[in-house]
Structure formats: C-alpha cells, structure tokens
Design a protein around this motif. Structure first.
Motif, PDB file in Angstrom:
ATOM      1  N   SER A  49       0.802  -1.226   0.000  1.00 27.31           N
ATOM      2  CA  SER A  49       0.000   0.000   0.000  1.00 27.31           C
ATOM      3  C   SER A  49       0.835   1.277   0.000  1.00 27.31           C
ATOM      4  O   SER A  49       0.288   2.366  -0.132  1.00 27.31           O
ATOM      5  CB  SER A  49      -0.940   0.014   1.210  1.00 27.31           C
ATOM      6  OG  SER A  49      -0.207   0.206   2.407  1.00 27.31           O
ATOM      7  N   GLY A  50       2.149   1.150   0.182  1.00 21.07           N
ATOM      8  CA  GLY A  50       3.001   2.335   0.198  1.00 21.07           C
ATOM      9  C   GLY A  50       2.975   3.083   1.522  1.00 21.07           C
ATOM     10  O   GLY A  50       3.326   4.257   1.582  1.00 21.07           O
ATOM     11  N   PHE A  51       2.559   2.408   2.597  1.00 20.66           N
ATOM     12  CA  PHE A  51       2.514   3.033   3.917  1.00 20.66           C
ATOM     13  C   PHE A  51       3.898   3.568   4.290  1.00 20.66           C
ATOM     14  O   PHE A  51       4.913   2.909   4.074  1.00 20.66           O
ATOM     15  CB  PHE A  51       2.062   2.005   4.958  1.00 20.66           C
ATOM     16  CG  PHE A  51       2.083   2.523   6.363  1.00 20.66           C
ATOM     17  CD1 PHE A  51       1.155   3.456   6.800  1.00 20.66           C
ATOM     18  CD2 PHE A  51       3.034   2.072   7.265  1.00 20.66           C
ATOM     19  CE1 PHE A  51       1.167   3.928   8.111  1.00 20.66           C
ATOM     20  CE2 PHE A  51       3.052   2.532   8.571  1.00 20.66           C
ATOM     21  CZ  PHE A  51       2.121   3.458   8.988  1.00 20.66           C
ATOM     22  N   SER A  52       3.913   4.756   4.837  1.00 24.27           N
ATOM     23  CA  SER A  52       5.171   5.378   5.242  1.00 24.27           C
ATOM     24  C   SER A  52       5.014   6.016   6.612  1.00 24.27           C
ATOM     25  O   SER A  52       4.082   6.794   6.834  1.00 24.27           O
ATOM     26  CB  SER A  52       5.563   6.446   4.219  1.00 24.27           C
ATOM     27  OG  SER A  52       6.754   7.085   4.609  1.00 24.27           O
ATOM     28  N   ALA A  53       5.897   5.644   7.530  1.00 27.74           N
ATOM     29  CA  ALA A  53       5.912   6.236   8.872  1.00 27.74           C
ATOM     30  C   ALA A  53       7.296   6.016   9.468  1.00 27.74           C
ATOM     31  O   ALA A  53       7.909   4.971   9.241  1.00 27.74           O
ATOM     32  CB  ALA A  53       4.851   5.606   9.761  1.00 27.74           C
ATOM     33  N   PRO A  54       7.791   6.974  10.221  1.00 27.90           N
ATOM     34  CA  PRO A  54       9.108   6.812  10.836  1.00 27.90           C
ATOM     35  C   PRO A  54       9.054   5.813  11.989  1.00 27.90           C
ATOM     36  O   PRO A  54       7.991   5.458  12.476  1.00 27.90           O
ATOM     37  CB  PRO A  54       9.434   8.213  11.342  1.00 27.90           C
ATOM     38  CG  PRO A  54       8.101   8.842  11.591  1.00 27.90           C
ATOM     39  CD  PRO A  54       7.174   8.252  10.550  1.00 27.90           C
ATOM     40  N   SER A  55      10.236   5.396  12.421  1.00 34.63           N
ATOM     41  CA  SER A  55      10.334   4.505  13.569  1.00 34.63           C
ATOM     42  C   SER A  55      10.185   5.283  14.872  1.00 34.63           C
ATOM     43  O   SER A  55       9.695   4.755  15.861  1.00 34.63           O
ATOM     44  CB  SER A  55      11.684   3.785  13.549  1.00 34.63           C
ATOM     45  OG  SER A  55      11.825   2.989  14.704  1.00 34.63           O
TER      46      SER A  55
END
Length: 91
Positions: free
Chosen positions: A63-69
C-alpha cells in the motif's frame, strides 16, 4: 545504571511497518475482551489496511505506507514530565 525489566512488554515501531510487541502483555479489544495473540511476539497493524486487524498481514508493503520509527518531535507530555522530575546529582 538502569536495571533491565525482567517482565513486561517492549513495543517497537518499525519504519514503514508495524508495531512489534514482545514480552509479557495482554491484548484487549475496545470492550475489554481479551484477544489471544497465540504467541509472545506479535506485529500490530499501523497502516490500517490489514485484513487481520489488529495484527499486521504485510499489506503496508503493497500500500506504500510510510511512517518513521521514532516520533518526528517530542510529545508535549514528555517535556512536562522531564521538567517535573527532581534534578539528579552528578556525584
């Protein structure tokens, strides 16, 4: 030196992926009913697209999910708590 906790859970947000929960934890639904995770390490969905919520099924990759750690900025409550702690001696 801080002591290591013998029990309890560790929650690690993985960059562009799920929350990995390891250790001794209970997983509850919004009504307080326990959800049996079936193991001591689980991956919880962060993207909202998993077909087996609350668990991760890997859909975030497609889905292309993007989030930092880590958070991009400190939470305001963390700042308030640090300010409220008594100063430690450097002896």
């Amino acid at each position: 030196m801080a002591a290591l906790h013998a029990s309890g859970a560790t929650i690690t947000p993985y960059r562009d992926g799920p929350l990995i929960v390891r250790g001794d934890f209970r997983l509850l639904d919004q009504d307080g009913a326990e959800i049996d995770p079936g193991r001591n390490t689980i991956a919880l969905c962060r993207c909202g697209k998993s077909g087996i919520k609350p668990f991760c099924d890997g859909t975030h990759k497609r889905s292309g999910f993007s989030a930092p750690s880590a958070p991009s900025r400190p939470r305001p409550a963390a700042r308030i708590l640090r300010a409220a702690r008594p100063a430690e001696d450097d002896d």
